[in-house]
Design a protein around this motif. Structure first.
Motif, PDB file in Angstrom:
ATOM      1  N   VAL A 175       0.839  -1.247   0.162  1.00 40.88           N
ATOM      2  CA  VAL A 175      -0.085  -0.233  -0.084  1.00 40.88           C
ATOM      3  C   VAL A 175       0.734   1.190  -0.080  1.00 40.88           C
ATOM      4  CG1 VAL A 175      -1.717   1.382   1.310  1.00 40.88           C
ATOM      5  CG2 VAL A 175      -2.031  -1.380   1.357  1.00 40.88           C
ATOM      6  N   VAL A 176       0.506   2.205  -0.781  1.00 40.29           N
ATOM      7  CA  VAL A 176       1.215   3.332  -0.933  1.00 40.29           C
ATOM      8  C   VAL A 176       0.412   4.580  -0.564  1.00 40.29           C
ATOM      9  CG1 VAL A 176       2.447   5.310  -2.410  1.00 40.29           C
ATOM     10  CG2 VAL A 176       2.786   2.720  -2.836  1.00 40.29           C
ATOM     11  N   ILE A 177       0.833   5.635   0.532  1.00 38.38           N
ATOM     12  CA  ILE A 177       0.155   6.512   0.860  1.00 38.38           C
ATOM     13  C   ILE A 177       0.815   7.789   0.351  1.00 38.38           C
ATOM     14  CG2 ILE A 177      -0.423   8.105   2.806  1.00 38.38           C
ATOM     15  CD1 ILE A 177      -0.692   5.744   4.527  1.00 38.38           C
ATOM     16  N   PRO A 178       0.148   8.502  -0.551  1.00 34.77           N
ATOM     17  CA  PRO A 178       0.938   9.749  -1.035  1.00 34.77           C
ATOM     18  C   PRO A 178       0.217  10.887  -0.242  1.00 34.77           C
ATOM     19  CG  PRO A 178      -1.146   9.267  -2.296  1.00 34.77           C
ATOM     20  CD  PRO A 178      -1.299   8.214  -1.247  1.00 34.77           C
ATOM     21  N   SER A 179       1.515  11.735   0.248  1.00 37.24           N
ATOM     22  CA  SER A 179       1.454  12.642   1.309  1.00 37.24           C
ATOM     23  C   SER A 179       2.276  13.892   0.884  1.00 37.24           C
ATOM     24  CB  SER A 179       1.951  12.074   2.768  1.00 37.24           C
ATOM     25  OG  SER A 179       2.095  13.231   3.573  1.00 37.24           O
ATOM     26  N   ASN A 180       1.774  14.997   1.682  1.00 40.54           N
ATOM     27  CA  ASN A 180       2.523  16.389   1.239  1.00 40.54           C
ATOM     28  C   ASN A 180       3.724  16.400   2.307  1.00 40.54           C
ATOM     29  OD1 ASN A 180       1.139  17.002   3.499  1.00 40.54           O
ATOM     30  ND2 ASN A 180       0.095  18.610   2.769  1.00 40.54           N
ATOM     31  N   GLY A 181       3.884  15.271   3.162  1.00 38.54           N
ATOM     32  CA  GLY A 181       4.845  15.351   4.037  1.00 38.54           C
ATOM     33  C   GLY A 181       4.731  16.247   5.355  1.00 38.54           C
ATOM     34  N   THR A 182       3.645  16.591   5.524  1.00 39.21           N
ATOM     35  CA  THR A 182       3.687  17.718   6.659  1.00 39.21           C
ATOM     36  C   THR A 182       2.797  17.242   8.052  1.00 39.21           C
ATOM     37  OG1 THR A 182       1.622  18.559   5.829  1.00 39.21           O
ATOM     38  CG2 THR A 182       3.524  19.753   4.938  1.00 39.21           C
ATOM     39  N   PHE A 183       2.740  15.977   8.170  1.00 45.96           N
ATOM     40  CA  PHE A 183       2.265  15.215   9.344  1.00 45.96           C
ATOM     41  C   PHE A 183       2.968  15.738  10.487  1.00 45.96           C
ATOM     42  CE2 PHE A 183       4.414  12.304   6.519  1.00 45.96           C
ATOM     43  CZ  PHE A 183       5.283  11.742   7.356  1.00 45.96           C
ATOM     44  N   ASP A 184       2.114  15.416  11.789  1.00 47.32           N
ATOM     45  CA  ASP A 184       2.773  15.933  12.859  1.00 47.32           C
ATOM     46  C   ASP A 184       3.280  14.713  13.414  1.00 47.32           C
ATOM     47  OD1 ASP A 184       0.833  14.236  14.267  1.00 47.32           O
ATOM     48  OD2 ASP A 184      -0.541  15.704  14.576  1.00 47.32           O
ATOM     49  N   GLN A 185       4.095  14.743  14.708  1.00 48.31           N
ATOM     50  CA  GLN A 185       4.873  13.810  15.224  1.00 48.31           C
ATOM     51  C   GLN A 185       3.877  12.610  15.719  1.00 48.31           C
ATOM     52  OE1 GLN A 185       8.094  14.266  15.486  1.00 48.31           O
ATOM     53  NE2 GLN A 185       8.556  12.025  16.372  1.00 48.31           N
ATOM     54  N   ASN A 186       2.622  12.570  16.098  1.00 49.93           N
ATOM     55  CA  ASN A 186       1.980  11.426  16.488  1.00 49.93           C
ATOM     56  C   ASN A 186       1.665  10.488  15.375  1.00 49.93           C
ATOM     57  OD1 ASN A 186       1.706  12.311  19.099  1.00 49.93           O
ATOM     58  ND2 ASN A 186      -0.191  13.555  18.576  1.00 49.93           N
ATOM     59  N   VAL A 187       1.373  11.222  14.007  1.00 51.43           N
ATOM     60  CA  VAL A 187       1.196  10.613  12.907  1.00 51.43           C
ATOM     61  C   VAL A 187       2.535   9.887  12.330  1.00 51.43           C
ATOM     62  CG1 VAL A 187       0.543  10.887  10.216  1.00 51.43           C
ATOM     63  CG2 VAL A 187      -0.700  12.024  12.003  1.00 51.43           C
ATOM     64  N   GLN A 188       3.567  10.628  12.371  1.00 52.87           N
ATOM     65  CA  GLN A 188       4.923   9.872  12.176  1.00 52.87           C
ATOM     66  C   GLN A 188       5.098   8.734  12.644  1.00 52.87           C
ATOM     67  OE1 GLN A 188       9.440  11.211  13.040  1.00 52.87           O
ATOM     68  NE2 GLN A 188       8.561  12.369  11.703  1.00 52.87           N
ATOM     69  N   GLU A 189       4.621   8.816  14.324  1.00 50.20           N
ATOM     70  CA  GLU A 189       4.983   7.627  14.986  1.00 50.20           C
ATOM     71  C   GLU A 189       4.056   6.626  14.738  1.00 50.20           C
ATOM     72  OE1 GLU A 189       7.587   7.018  17.202  1.00 50.20           O
ATOM     73  OE2 GLU A 189       8.140   8.956  16.705  1.00 50.20           O
ATOM     74  N   THR A 190       3.001   6.710  14.216  1.00 53.45           N
ATOM     75  CA  THR A 190       2.031   5.818  14.058  1.00 53.45           C
ATOM     76  C   THR A 190       2.615   5.006  12.616  1.00 53.45           C
ATOM     77  OG1 THR A 190       0.119   6.766  15.171  1.00 53.45           O
ATOM     78  CG2 THR A 190      -0.406   5.141  13.333  1.00 53.45           C
ATOM     79  N   LEU A 191       2.928   5.968  11.764  1.00 51.41           N
ATOM     80  CA  LEU A 191       3.060   5.447  10.465  1.00 51.41           C
ATOM     81  C   LEU A 191       4.442   4.609  10.639  1.00 51.41           C
ATOM     82  CD1 LEU A 191       3.234   8.530   8.388  1.00 51.41           C
ATOM     83  CD2 LEU A 191       1.885   6.710   7.942  1.00 51.41           C
ATOM     84  N   LYS A 192       5.329   4.884  11.352  1.00 48.48           N
ATOM     85  CA  LYS A 192       6.376   3.726  11.720  1.00 48.48           C
ATOM     86  C   LYS A 192       6.017   2.288  12.021  1.00 48.48           C
ATOM     87  CE  LYS A 192       9.747   7.317  13.539  1.00 48.48           C
ATOM     88  NZ  LYS A 192      10.409   7.782  14.726  1.00 48.48           N
ATOM     89  N   GLU A 193       4.934   2.187  12.683  1.00 49.31           N
ATOM     90  CA  GLU A 193       4.507   0.888  12.829  1.00 49.31           C
ATOM     91  C   GLU A 193       4.126  -0.025  11.753  1.00 49.31           C
ATOM     92  OE1 GLU A 193       0.250  -0.727  14.809  1.00 49.31           O
ATOM     93  OE2 GLU A 193       1.290   0.995  15.692  1.00 49.31           O
ATOM     94  N   TYR A 194       3.597   0.810  10.767  1.00 50.02           N
ATOM     95  CA  TYR A 194       2.998   0.359   9.576  1.00 50.02           C
ATOM     96  C   TYR A 194       4.112   0.304   8.583  1.00 50.02           C
ATOM     97  CZ  TYR A 194      -1.371   0.953  11.693  1.00 50.02           C
ATOM     98  OH  TYR A 194      -2.552   0.922  12.614  1.00 50.02           O
ATOM     99  N   LEU A 195       4.944   1.155   8.585  1.00 49.47           N
ATOM    100  CA  LEU A 195       6.104   1.040   7.751  1.00 49.47           C
ATOM    101  C   LEU A 195       7.037  -0.352   7.995  1.00 49.47           C
ATOM    102  CD1 LEU A 195       7.334   4.962   7.682  1.00 49.47           C
ATOM    103  CD2 LEU A 195       6.348   3.425   5.510  1.00 49.47           C
ATOM    104  N   ASN A 196       6.895  -1.040   9.047  1.00 48.68           N
ATOM    105  CA  ASN A 196       7.495  -2.226   9.188  1.00 48.68           C
ATOM    106  C   ASN A 196       6.731  -3.240   8.482  1.00 48.68           C
ATOM    107  OD1 ASN A 196       9.628  -1.392  10.690  1.00 48.68           O
ATOM    108  ND2 ASN A 196       8.539  -1.289  12.649  1.00 48.68           N
ATOM    109  N   LYS A 197       5.448  -3.141   7.946  1.00 45.84           N
ATOM    110  CA  LYS A 197       4.622  -3.972   7.315  1.00 45.84           C
ATOM    111  C   LYS A 197       4.877  -3.649   5.834  1.00 45.84           C
ATOM    112  CE  LYS A 197       1.842  -4.158  11.469  1.00 45.84           C
ATOM    113  NZ  LYS A 197       0.511  -4.237  11.903  1.00 45.84           N
ATOM    114  N   ASN A 198       3.695  -3.897   5.171  1.00 51.91           N
ATOM    115  CA  ASN A 198       3.605  -3.651   3.717  1.00 51.91           C
ATOM    116  C   ASN A 198       3.225  -2.160   3.273  1.00 51.91           C
ATOM    117  OD1 ASN A 198       1.159  -4.480   4.881  1.00 51.91           O
ATOM    118  ND2 ASN A 198       0.564  -5.302   2.924  1.00 51.91           N
ATOM    119  N   LEU A 199       3.823  -1.050   4.096  1.00 45.88           N
ATOM    120  CA  LEU A 199       3.224   0.181   3.968  1.00 45.88           C
ATOM    121  C   LEU A 199       4.351   0.848   3.202  1.00 45.88           C
ATOM    122  CD1 LEU A 199       1.207   2.533   3.673  1.00 45.88           C
ATOM    123  CD2 LEU A 199       2.207   2.986   5.840  1.00 45.88           C
ATOM    124  N   TYR A 200       4.306   1.633   2.161  1.00 45.01           N
ATOM    125  CA  TYR A 200       5.232   2.734   1.526  1.00 45.01           C
ATOM    126  C   TYR A 200       4.649   3.908   1.807  1.00 45.01           C
ATOM    127  CZ  TYR A 200       7.315  -1.336  -0.345  1.00 45.01           C
ATOM    128  OH  TYR A 200       8.105  -2.571  -0.881  1.00 45.01           O
TER     129      TYR A 200
END
Length: 168
Positions: free
Chosen positions: A19-44
């Motif tokens: 799964v690829v999430i397109p982003s403008n890259g301006t998310f906050d620290q909480n979103v960044q931390e949540t993304l880390k959990e999923y980036l260990n799986k099949n997320l790009y």
């Protein structure tokens, strides 16, 4: 952002091999931390950068560039899951080579560079294929990383070579 985005993401990650999430890259620290959990799986994660600081901020808003770079740095341990994406048009073409050099200081999976598609009828601000192809040739030697970019085909040359009868 949709308030229940994690539920949608978890569903997509269960159903698809990637799964690829397109982003403008301006998310906050909480979103960044949540993304880390999923980036260990099949997320790009695909993050947009349309130029160096002044140009990107002119296109996306004041201060946006620094937020994007902050998140790119914060996710560097997941570099194999990060795609940097740039859309190039007449408004940022001259700066995109500077961005190519700048990106050498960062780690990511690859840089996806696309030609801006102008959809407004009668709007003559689209980069012609010849200018685009020259830009591609200028960008590639500056990159110490993988780049996904394609030259444009010269249809006028094809018409000349094949003759007009192939159009009938």
């Amino acid at each position: 952002m949709y308030k229940n985005w994690k539920v949608l993401l978890e569903y997509a990650l269960e159903k698809f091999s990637s799964v690829v999430i397109p982003s403008n890259g301006t998310f906050d620290q909480n979103v960044q931390e949540t993304l880390k959990e999923y980036l260990n799986k099949n997320l790009y994660l695909q993050i947009s950068l349309d130029g160096t600081q002044a140009v990107h901020n002119k296109i996306r808003g004041e201060g946006v560039f620094d937020r994007v770079i902050h998140n790119l740095e914060g996710l560097k341990e997941y570099a194999s899951r990060i795609i940097v994406s740039s859309t190039v048009g007449l408004h940022n073409a001259e700066n995109i080579c500077d961005l190519a050099v700048f990106l050498n200081g960062y780690k990511f999976r690859y840089w996806k560079v696309s030609l801006e598609q102008v959809c407004t009828p009668g709007f003559d601000a689209e980069m012609d294929y010849c200018s685009w192809n020259k830009l591609v040739d200028r960008i590639l030697p500056k990159c110490g990383y993988e780049v996904h970019i394609k030259k444009q085909f010269d249809f006028e040359l094809m018409d000349k070579v094949l003759g007009k009868e192939h159009l009938l």
